[in-house]
Design an enzyme around this catalytic site. Sequence first.
Site, PDB file in Angstrom:
ATOM      1  N   HIS A  49      -5.796  -1.235   4.693  1.00 11.59           N
ATOM      2  CA  HIS A  49      -5.408   0.184   4.750  1.00 11.59           C
ATOM      3  C   HIS A  49      -6.545   0.930   5.458  1.00 11.59           C
ATOM      4  O   HIS A  49      -7.528   1.335   4.842  1.00 11.59           O
ATOM      5  CB  HIS A  49      -5.194   0.689   3.313  1.00 11.59           C
ATOM      6  CG  HIS A  49      -4.709   2.100   3.198  1.00 11.59           C
ATOM      7  ND1 HIS A  49      -3.784   2.474   2.250  1.00 11.59           N
ATOM      8  CD2 HIS A  49      -5.020   3.230   3.870  1.00 11.59           C
ATOM      9  CE1 HIS A  49      -3.550   3.783   2.361  1.00 11.59           C
ATOM     10  NE2 HIS A  49      -4.292   4.262   3.323  1.00 11.59           N
TER      11      HIS A  49
ATOM     12  N   THR B 261       0.852  -1.179   0.000  1.00 11.49           N
ATOM     13  CA  THR B 261       0.000   0.000   0.000  1.00 11.49           C
ATOM     14  C   THR B 261       0.894   1.237   0.000  1.00 11.49           C
ATOM     15  O   THR B 261       1.904   1.278   0.695  1.00 11.49           O
ATOM     16  CB  THR B 261      -1.040  -0.018   1.150  1.00 11.49           C
ATOM     17  OG1 THR B 261      -2.034   0.964   0.893  1.00 11.49           O
ATOM     18  CG2 THR B 261      -0.434   0.251   2.497  1.00 11.49           C
TER      19      THR B 261
ATOM     20  N   CYS C 251      -3.514   7.190   7.966  1.00 12.37           N
ATOM     21  CA  CYS C 251      -4.091   5.848   7.934  1.00 12.37           C
ATOM     22  C   CYS C 251      -3.091   4.844   8.499  1.00 12.37           C
ATOM     23  O   CYS C 251      -1.898   5.121   8.580  1.00 12.37           O
ATOM     24  CB  CYS C 251      -4.419   5.442   6.504  1.00 12.37           C
ATOM     25  SG  CYS C 251      -5.593   6.524   5.696  1.00 12.37           S
TER      26      CYS C 251
END
Lengths: 205, 165
Positions: B49, B26, B32
């Site tokens: 995520h 990711t 996040c």
Amino acid sequence: MFDYSLKPIQLDLLKELGNIGAGNAATALSSIVSDQIGLNVPEVSLVSFQEAMDFVGGEDMVVASIYFRVDGSLPGNMLLMLPLTSVKFILDFLLKEEDINFSKLDPYQTSALTEIGNILCGAYLTALSNFTQQNMYPSVPALSIDMAEAALSLPLIQMGEIGDKALLIKTTFTHGGKDVSGNFFFIPEIEAFEKLMSYFGVENA
Amino acid sequence: MLKDKSVIKVGMAELSVSKSPDTLKTTGLGSCVGVCVYDAKAKVGGMAHVMLPDSKSARQATTVIGKYSDTAINELLKRLSDLGVNRKNLIAKIAGGAQMFSFAGGSEIMKIGHRNIEAVKEDLLKHSIRLVAEDVGGNYGRTIEFDLDTGDLSIRSVDNGTKIL
């Protein structure tokens, strides 16, 4: 649930708002660098968070992001993203400094850059606020020089608290000599979007 | 025949599971949190995520299960059990939860990274998944890759280079 798609007339209206705001900001930038700044037609999308991330060009490109929270009757977020070449041009132009260590800007450089952000964001919001007759107040600017996607995550998270999609108005500006280019992102909250639409009589009935 | 190695991209608010020799990746984690769970014996793992701490605080029902810590971790564990993974073998590694912008004073939303880290840790604990490594907080973005062959989590940032957990 805010999950409807945008009608063509809503899309047109948002594009026009993007044009008006970014046009004003581009005029301000033109007078700062004493040269013409060009604008591209705004892109407006109601997209998933991942699609919104793709809007910044993906694959962890490093940019300077200047973030503003917008309060008032049309709440939302503004993000001005400048590629490092633009930052270099602007700082060289304003401070006559060619050697810039992007990972450690000195206070003058940081201040010059956030002030540019302030002027451009102010110009954008003033135009929008005059046009819509709504009050919009930007917060103080906050600067980050990092992956574009990581910077965009903050406004997206705020949208995430409201729904599963984000409404993005992105306008790209360029300088003839390509020294200055960048993106304005205006990300109105859903409530602001609905207010705008009803103000202009194009409700999603 | 050996399976081709592929890199599976996990987008914002998304999640994915796979097995060796694949890698889960990711990019541009800001506030996040990237949650990785792994069974070293089976060489099977997953990545989420996560954007927000808690689906119960949502103003409306969501269909994006990868968005919240609680729903994302639930779903990861469900998909891993579907692949025959025994929950007892699972370990977790996490990264992200930065504060990308700082304001004087600072509002609640600016601290979302910290809230995400806390929520992910609590949810892992709730499911008795052992957290073995973390690289969280700070004020910078991270791109992470989770190698399902070795269980290595590589974390890249702009100024701090790459580290392996």
